[in-house]
Design an enzyme around this catalytic site. Structure first.
Site, PDB file in Angstrom:
ATOM      1  N   TYR A 146       0.820  -1.224   0.000  1.00 55.99           N
ATOM      2  CA  TYR A 146       0.000   0.000   0.000  1.00 55.99           C
ATOM      3  C   TYR A 146       0.855   1.277   0.000  1.00 55.99           C
ATOM      4  O   TYR A 146       0.680   2.151   0.864  1.00 55.99           O
ATOM      5  CB  TYR A 146      -0.936   0.019   1.224  1.00 55.99           C
ATOM      6  CG  TYR A 146      -1.504  -1.311   1.586  1.00 55.99           C
ATOM      7  CD1 TYR A 146      -2.302  -2.033   0.692  1.00 55.99           C
ATOM      8  CD2 TYR A 146      -1.230  -1.886   2.832  1.00 55.99           C
ATOM      9  CE1 TYR A 146      -2.820  -3.274   1.028  1.00 55.99           C
ATOM     10  CE2 TYR A 146      -1.745  -3.125   3.180  1.00 55.99           C
ATOM     11  CZ  TYR A 146      -2.537  -3.822   2.264  1.00 55.99           C
ATOM     12  OH  TYR A 146      -3.040  -5.048   2.604  1.00 55.99           O
ATOM     13  N   LYS A 188      26.650  -5.289  15.276  1.00 54.16           N
ATOM     14  CA  LYS A 188      25.744  -4.370  15.977  1.00 54.16           C
ATOM     15  C   LYS A 188      24.696  -5.193  16.711  1.00 54.16           C
ATOM     16  O   LYS A 188      23.493  -4.926  16.674  1.00 54.16           O
ATOM     17  CB  LYS A 188      25.106  -3.394  14.975  1.00 54.16           C
ATOM     18  CG  LYS A 188      24.418  -2.196  15.627  1.00 54.16           C
ATOM     19  CD  LYS A 188      25.328  -1.341  16.511  1.00 54.16           C
ATOM     20  CE  LYS A 188      24.537  -0.174  17.115  1.00 54.16           C
ATOM     21  NZ  LYS A 188      25.263   0.475  18.225  1.00 54.16           N
ATOM     22  N   ASP A 221      29.669   1.327  15.478  1.00 53.72           N
ATOM     23  CA  ASP A 221      29.860   2.741  15.765  1.00 53.72           C
ATOM     24  C   ASP A 221      31.251   2.997  16.348  1.00 53.72           C
ATOM     25  O   ASP A 221      31.946   3.943  15.967  1.00 53.72           O
ATOM     26  CB  ASP A 221      28.755   3.278  16.690  1.00 53.72           C
ATOM     27  CG  ASP A 221      28.284   2.277  17.727  1.00 53.72           C
ATOM     28  OD1 ASP A 221      28.796   1.141  17.757  1.00 53.72           O
ATOM     29  OD2 ASP A 221      27.397   2.630  18.531  1.00 53.72           O
ATOM     30  N   ASP A 245      30.167  -2.853   3.426  1.00 51.79           N
ATOM     31  CA  ASP A 245      30.035  -1.927   2.301  1.00 51.79           C
ATOM     32  C   ASP A 245      30.356  -0.500   2.745  1.00 51.79           C
ATOM     33  O   ASP A 245      31.102   0.229   2.088  1.00 51.79           O
ATOM     34  CB  ASP A 245      28.610  -2.026   1.751  1.00 51.79           C
ATOM     35  CG  ASP A 245      28.416  -1.248   0.457  1.00 51.79           C
ATOM     36  OD1 ASP A 245      29.398  -1.073  -0.294  1.00 51.79           O
ATOM     37  OD2 ASP A 245      27.288  -0.813   0.200  1.00 51.79           O
ATOM     38  N   ASP A 249      34.285   1.910   2.312  1.00 56.78           N
ATOM     39  CA  ASP A 249      34.404   3.261   1.753  1.00 56.78           C
ATOM     40  C   ASP A 249      35.124   4.187   2.738  1.00 56.78           C
ATOM     41  O   ASP A 249      35.931   5.030   2.330  1.00 56.78           O
ATOM     42  CB  ASP A 249      33.031   3.835   1.413  1.00 56.78           C
ATOM     43  CG  ASP A 249      32.584   3.456   0.007  1.00 56.78           C
ATOM     44  OD1 ASP A 249      33.139   2.487  -0.539  1.00 56.78           O
ATOM     45  OD2 ASP A 249      31.694   4.117  -0.538  1.00 56.78           O
TER      46      ASP A 249
END
Length: 353
Positions: A146, A188, A221, A245, A249
């Site tokens: 929806y 995590k 973190d 991923d 970077d």
């Protein structure tokens, strides 16, 4: 009789059409010097192919490249093409169907390149990120219901299997045995308590089988902060598809540029060809100007040769990169003025010498 390797070459899009030929020139020089031959076949797959044919690769594309020893790939994507398609219809498809479950992404500060981390040197930035490449957050197992109503809902389901975690964990610990004997699990699990709790449990079980390797767990973190503040604490990092991923970077950034990062999508058992590519995208905004940094692509060639067993040739290419950067052959992204072809030529000349 010299060894011959069959390599599928896929330039892809954008700067792929400049950096892949640069990498091939280095591969050819290494092959000639070390007495093996490379039989190459070029495939024009990618977003450009999609614009012409409505598909990123032909229906029989995967069957075709299964016959090769490795795939040497540039980057995929163009502004005119929906940016959800390159991963779904090319990159993820190749990685999953050819069981390239290890994404190997080394992070290393090259001679003559200044890291944004002003106090860190080459001995501080030298580690490998191993990203689980077939499962986790990127399985695209989800649904939108929806979407155009007030009660619209979207769900993505991360998938973690015992087999998937065990095999990437064993690869990590075996690699650490050849390096500095340290594995860090970046996770995590304090918030994703089911999937990553299970991930942590399995990696800890595998760690017990490698008593000579030190093992620790770090939340993502904390790991992101540590990349910047104390990258020297890392040797081999093992992590999930999405976390890997993003962190790789960041790894490219602390090296000085994403243009430096090479990688391998590896099927360790050799049942299928592995695919080797730089960590960056197709950068169509600078394509055709001969200014793209080819080092990530060239480093990927070295990773490919090492995977194929040509370790001396692989090391010679890495030494050539070090020589080029130490001599100040730096492209625009590294505040230099060397062209794509000039950097490749300098590395070829080093190999030939």
């Amino acid at each position: 009789m010299s060894k011959e390797y069959k390599i599928a070459v896929v330039n892809g899009d954008g700067i792929g059409n400049e950096i892949v030929p640069a990498g091939v020139s280095v591969l050819n020089a290494a092959a000639k010097k070390y007495g093996f031959s490379i039989q190459k076949e070029n495939f024009s797959w990618g977003a450009g192919h999609y614009l012409k044919h409505g598909e990123f690769m032909p229906d029989n594309g995967l069957e075709t490249i299964k016959k090769f020893d490795a795939i040497y790939f540039g980057a995929v994507g163009l502004p005119e093409v929906d940016d959800t398609l390159p991963a779904k219809d090319y990159t993820f498809r190749v990685r999953t169907e050819l069981q390239q479950y290890v994404n190997y992404r080394p992070v290393k500060l090259f001679s003559g390149v200044q890291s944004p981390l002003r106090d860190k040197t080459e001995k501080d930035i030298d580690f490998v990120i191993l990203r689980e490449n077939n499962e986790g957050e990127f399985v695209q197992n989800g649904k939108i219901l929806y979407p155009d109503t007030p009660n619209g809902v979207a769900v993505d389901t991360s998938m973690v299997t015992r087999l998937g975690v065990e095999r990437i964990a064993h690869y990590a610990f075996k690699l650490a045995q050849k390096r500095s004997k340290k594995v860090t699990n970046v996770t995590k699990s304090n918030t994703l308590i089911y999937t990553l709790g299970f991930w942590d449990q399995i990696i800890a079980e595998v760690a017990e089988q490698y008593p000579d390797v030190s093992y620790d767990k770090m939340y993502v973190d904390n790991a992101a902060a540590s990349f910047v503040l104390k990258p020297e604490v890392f040797d081999v990092i093992v992590t999930t598809n999405m976390i890997g991923d993003i962190l790789s970077d960041l790894g490219g950034a602390i090296m000085g540029s994403l243009g430096l990062g090479g990688s391998g999508n590896i099927n360790p058992e050799g049942e299928f060809p592995s695919m080797f590519e730089p960590i960056h995208g197709s950068a169509p905004d600078i394509a055709g100007q001969n200014i793209a940094n080819p080092i990530g692509q060239i480093w990927s060639a070295a990773i490919m040769l090492e995977h194929l067993g040509e370790k001396e040739a692989a090391q010679n290419i890495v030494d050539g990169i070090e020589h080029a950067t130490a001599q100040g052959n730096l492209t625009k992204d590294l505040k230099g003025n060397a062209s794509t072809s000039e950097v490749a030529e300098r590395i070829v000349n080093y190999i030939n010498s």
